[in-house]
Design a protein around this motif. Structure first.
Motif, PDB file in Angstrom:
ATOM      1  N   ALA A  95     -10.653   7.892 -10.247  1.00 32.27           N
ATOM      2  CA  ALA A  95     -10.001   6.589 -10.061  1.00 32.27           C
ATOM      3  C   ALA A  95      -8.785   6.718  -9.139  1.00 32.27           C
ATOM      4  O   ALA A  95      -8.554   5.853  -8.285  1.00 32.27           O
ATOM      5  CB  ALA A  95      -9.588   6.009 -11.407  1.00 32.27           C
ATOM      6  N   VAL A  96      -8.029   7.788  -9.300  1.00 29.63           N
ATOM      7  CA  VAL A  96      -6.876   8.019  -8.428  1.00 29.63           C
ATOM      8  C   VAL A  96      -7.347   8.254  -7.000  1.00 29.63           C
ATOM      9  O   VAL A  96      -6.779   7.711  -6.044  1.00 29.63           O
ATOM     10  CB  VAL A  96      -6.024   9.210  -8.941  1.00 29.63           C
ATOM     11  CG1 VAL A  96      -4.932   9.573  -7.943  1.00 29.63           C
ATOM     12  CG2 VAL A  96      -5.417   8.895 -10.291  1.00 29.63           C
ATOM     13  N   LEU A 123       1.428   5.625  -8.508  1.00 32.98           N
ATOM     14  CA  LEU A 123       0.554   6.772  -8.228  1.00 32.98           C
ATOM     15  C   LEU A 123       1.319   8.086  -8.073  1.00 32.98           C
ATOM     16  O   LEU A 123       0.710   9.144  -7.934  1.00 32.98           O
ATOM     17  CB  LEU A 123      -0.270   6.513  -6.960  1.00 32.98           C
ATOM     18  CG  LEU A 123      -1.314   5.410  -7.078  1.00 32.98           C
ATOM     19  CD1 LEU A 123      -1.984   5.168  -5.741  1.00 32.98           C
ATOM     20  CD2 LEU A 123      -2.346   5.755  -8.132  1.00 32.98           C
ATOM     21  N   TYR A 135      -9.748  15.042  -0.521  1.00 32.76           N
ATOM     22  CA  TYR A 135      -9.354  14.984  -1.929  1.00 32.76           C
ATOM     23  C   TYR A 135     -10.209  15.918  -2.771  1.00 32.76           C
ATOM     24  O   TYR A 135     -11.393  16.087  -2.518  1.00 32.76           O
ATOM     25  CB  TYR A 135      -9.509  13.556  -2.456  1.00 32.76           C
ATOM     26  CG  TYR A 135      -8.714  12.549  -1.666  1.00 32.76           C
ATOM     27  CD1 TYR A 135      -7.360  12.377  -1.885  1.00 32.76           C
ATOM     28  CD2 TYR A 135      -9.328  11.768  -0.686  1.00 32.76           C
ATOM     29  CE1 TYR A 135      -6.630  11.458  -1.152  1.00 32.76           C
ATOM     30  CE2 TYR A 135      -8.604  10.847   0.046  1.00 32.76           C
ATOM     31  CZ  TYR A 135      -7.255  10.702  -0.192  1.00 32.76           C
ATOM     32  OH  TYR A 135      -6.534   9.798   0.529  1.00 32.76           O
ATOM     33  N   ALA A 154     -10.076   7.142  -5.622  1.00 35.66           N
ATOM     34  CA  ALA A 154     -10.546   5.858  -5.080  1.00 35.66           C
ATOM     35  C   ALA A 154      -9.375   5.018  -4.590  1.00 35.66           C
ATOM     36  O   ALA A 154      -9.428   4.419  -3.505  1.00 35.66           O
ATOM     37  CB  ALA A 154     -11.343   5.103  -6.137  1.00 35.66           C
ATOM     38  N   LYS A 155      -8.304   4.966  -5.353  1.00 34.14           N
ATOM     39  CA  LYS A 155      -7.124   4.190  -4.953  1.00 34.14           C
ATOM     40  C   LYS A 155      -6.469   4.800  -3.710  1.00 34.14           C
ATOM     41  O   LYS A 155      -6.061   4.074  -2.799  1.00 34.14           O
ATOM     42  CB  LYS A 155      -6.128   4.124  -6.117  1.00 34.14           C
ATOM     43  CG  LYS A 155      -5.014   3.167  -5.907  1.00 34.14           C
ATOM     44  CD  LYS A 155      -5.534   1.744  -5.812  1.00 34.14           C
ATOM     45  CE  LYS A 155      -4.383   0.784  -5.670  1.00 34.14           C
ATOM     46  NZ  LYS A 155      -4.819  -0.548  -5.323  1.00 34.14           N
ATOM     47  N   LEU A 156      -6.383   6.128  -3.662  1.00 32.53           N
ATOM     48  CA  LEU A 156      -5.791   6.789  -2.502  1.00 32.53           C
ATOM     49  C   LEU A 156      -6.629   6.557  -1.246  1.00 32.53           C
ATOM     50  O   LEU A 156      -6.084   6.372  -0.161  1.00 32.53           O
ATOM     51  CB  LEU A 156      -5.632   8.292  -2.764  1.00 32.53           C
ATOM     52  CG  LEU A 156      -4.597   8.681  -3.828  1.00 32.53           C
ATOM     53  CD1 LEU A 156      -4.667  10.169  -4.123  1.00 32.53           C
ATOM     54  CD2 LEU A 156      -3.200   8.266  -3.419  1.00 32.53           C
ATOM     55  N   ARG A 157      -7.947   6.542  -1.402  1.00 31.07           N
ATOM     56  CA  ARG A 157      -8.814   6.287  -0.242  1.00 31.07           C
ATOM     57  C   ARG A 157      -8.609   4.873   0.298  1.00 31.07           C
ATOM     58  O   ARG A 157      -8.705   4.649   1.499  1.00 31.07           O
ATOM     59  CB  ARG A 157     -10.275   6.515  -0.612  1.00 31.07           C
ATOM     60  CG  ARG A 157     -10.624   7.980  -0.649  1.00 31.07           C
ATOM     61  CD  ARG A 157     -12.118   8.217  -0.712  1.00 31.07           C
ATOM     62  NE  ARG A 157     -12.378   9.636  -0.588  1.00 31.07           N
ATOM     63  CZ  ARG A 157     -13.118  10.342  -1.422  1.00 31.07           C
ATOM     64  NH1 ARG A 157     -13.716   9.745  -2.432  1.00 31.07           N
ATOM     65  NH2 ARG A 157     -13.287  11.632  -1.239  1.00 31.07           N
ATOM     66  N   GLN A 158      -8.352   3.927  -0.591  1.00 33.18           N
ATOM     67  CA  GLN A 158      -8.084   2.553  -0.151  1.00 33.18           C
ATOM     68  C   GLN A 158      -6.827   2.489   0.704  1.00 33.18           C
ATOM     69  O   GLN A 158      -6.721   1.668   1.601  1.00 33.18           O
ATOM     70  CB  GLN A 158      -7.923   1.618  -1.353  1.00 33.18           C
ATOM     71  CG  GLN A 158      -9.189   1.347  -2.110  1.00 33.18           C
ATOM     72  CD  GLN A 158      -8.923   0.508  -3.357  1.00 33.18           C
ATOM     73  OE1 GLN A 158      -7.781   0.301  -3.770  1.00 33.18           O
ATOM     74  NE2 GLN A 158     -10.001   0.034  -3.969  1.00 33.18           N
ATOM     75  N   MET A 159      -5.863   3.340   0.420  1.00 37.80           N
ATOM     76  CA  MET A 159      -4.578   3.318   1.116  1.00 37.80           C
ATOM     77  C   MET A 159      -4.468   4.403   2.177  1.00 37.80           C
ATOM     78  O   MET A 159      -3.394   4.617   2.730  1.00 37.80           O
ATOM     79  CB  MET A 159      -3.440   3.535   0.107  1.00 37.80           C
ATOM     80  CG  MET A 159      -3.421   2.543  -1.009  1.00 37.80           C
ATOM     81  SD  MET A 159      -2.032   2.779  -2.112  1.00 37.80           S
ATOM     82  CE  MET A 159      -2.093   4.496  -2.469  1.00 37.80           C
ATOM     83  N   GLU A 160      -5.538   5.099   2.472  1.00 43.59           N
ATOM     84  CA  GLU A 160      -5.472   6.284   3.323  1.00 43.59           C
ATOM     85  C   GLU A 160      -4.852   6.013   4.691  1.00 43.59           C
ATOM     86  O   GLU A 160      -4.029   6.789   5.168  1.00 43.59           O
ATOM     87  CB  GLU A 160      -6.868   6.890   3.497  1.00 43.59           C
ATOM     88  CG  GLU A 160      -6.831   8.247   4.138  1.00 43.59           C
ATOM     89  CD  GLU A 160      -8.151   8.974   4.000  1.00 43.59           C
ATOM     90  OE1 GLU A 160      -8.542   9.614   4.985  1.00 43.59           O
ATOM     91  OE2 GLU A 160      -8.765   8.910   2.924  1.00 43.59           O
ATOM     92  N   SER A 179      -1.148  13.077  -8.172  1.00 48.15           N
ATOM     93  CA  SER A 179      -1.810  13.933  -7.189  1.00 48.15           C
ATOM     94  C   SER A 179      -0.790  14.930  -6.651  1.00 48.15           C
ATOM     95  O   SER A 179       0.415  14.705  -6.748  1.00 48.15           O
ATOM     96  CB  SER A 179      -2.394  13.089  -6.045  1.00 48.15           C
ATOM     97  OG  SER A 179      -1.365  12.403  -5.372  1.00 48.15           O
TER      98      SER A 179
END
Length: 149
Positions: free
Chosen positions: A62-63, A40, A90, A65-71, A44
């Motif tokens: 999509a980026v 990633l 974001y 969404a992935k960042l929110r999973q790892m927030e 960003s």
């Protein structure tokens, strides 16, 4: 208008403040990229911090969404590195950032007269890489007439 020496501009308070802000932004961006997984990184960018909320622009939904999973993990890592933030906001920035944009290649057409002049110049030169380059340029730019020339 009076001119000042360049060194006095470097020592000015406004330029020093701007330099500190730029350094802080670079450090923040560096810490953000270091907290991201390798896949990633570069997708960003940090916009800034506003009231302990990190503002981040991302290339796609999509980026984000992935960042929110790892927030949660990202916030923990940033706080460990001295970036005091409580949340991440974001924004999607699909287009390339200005410093990442490349100017499109321009197709510079040469007139028949210019091609004739270059070909004449190539013929007057002794055998050399310049002569070969000019001949190749003329051959590539001259419209093909179908006669095998």
């Amino acid at each position: 208008m009076a001119t000042r020496p360049f060194s006095s501009l470097l020592e000015s308070h406004s330029l020093a403040r701007l330099n500190r802000l730029a350094d802080a932004q670079r450090q923040l961006e560096s810490r953000w990229q270091a907290a991201l997984p390798f896949a990633l990184q570069g997708l960003s960018r940090v916009i800034g911090v506003d009231a302990s909320v990190l503002q981040v622009s991302a290339r796609s939904q999509a980026v984000v969404a992935k960042l929110r999973q790892m927030e949660g993990r990202l916030l923990d890592q940033l706080n460990e590195k001295g970036v005091q933030v409580n949340a991440i906001r974001y924004r999607i920035q699909v287009e390339l950032l200005p410093h990442e944009q490349r100017n499109p290649k321009r197709n510079l057409a040469l007139s028949a007269a210019a091609l004739d002049a270059l070909q004449g110049a190539a013929q007057t030169l002794p055998p050399s890489s310049l002569r070969d380059a000019l001949a190749e340029l003329v051959a590539k730019r001259r419209p093909s007439s179908g006669s095998g020339q």
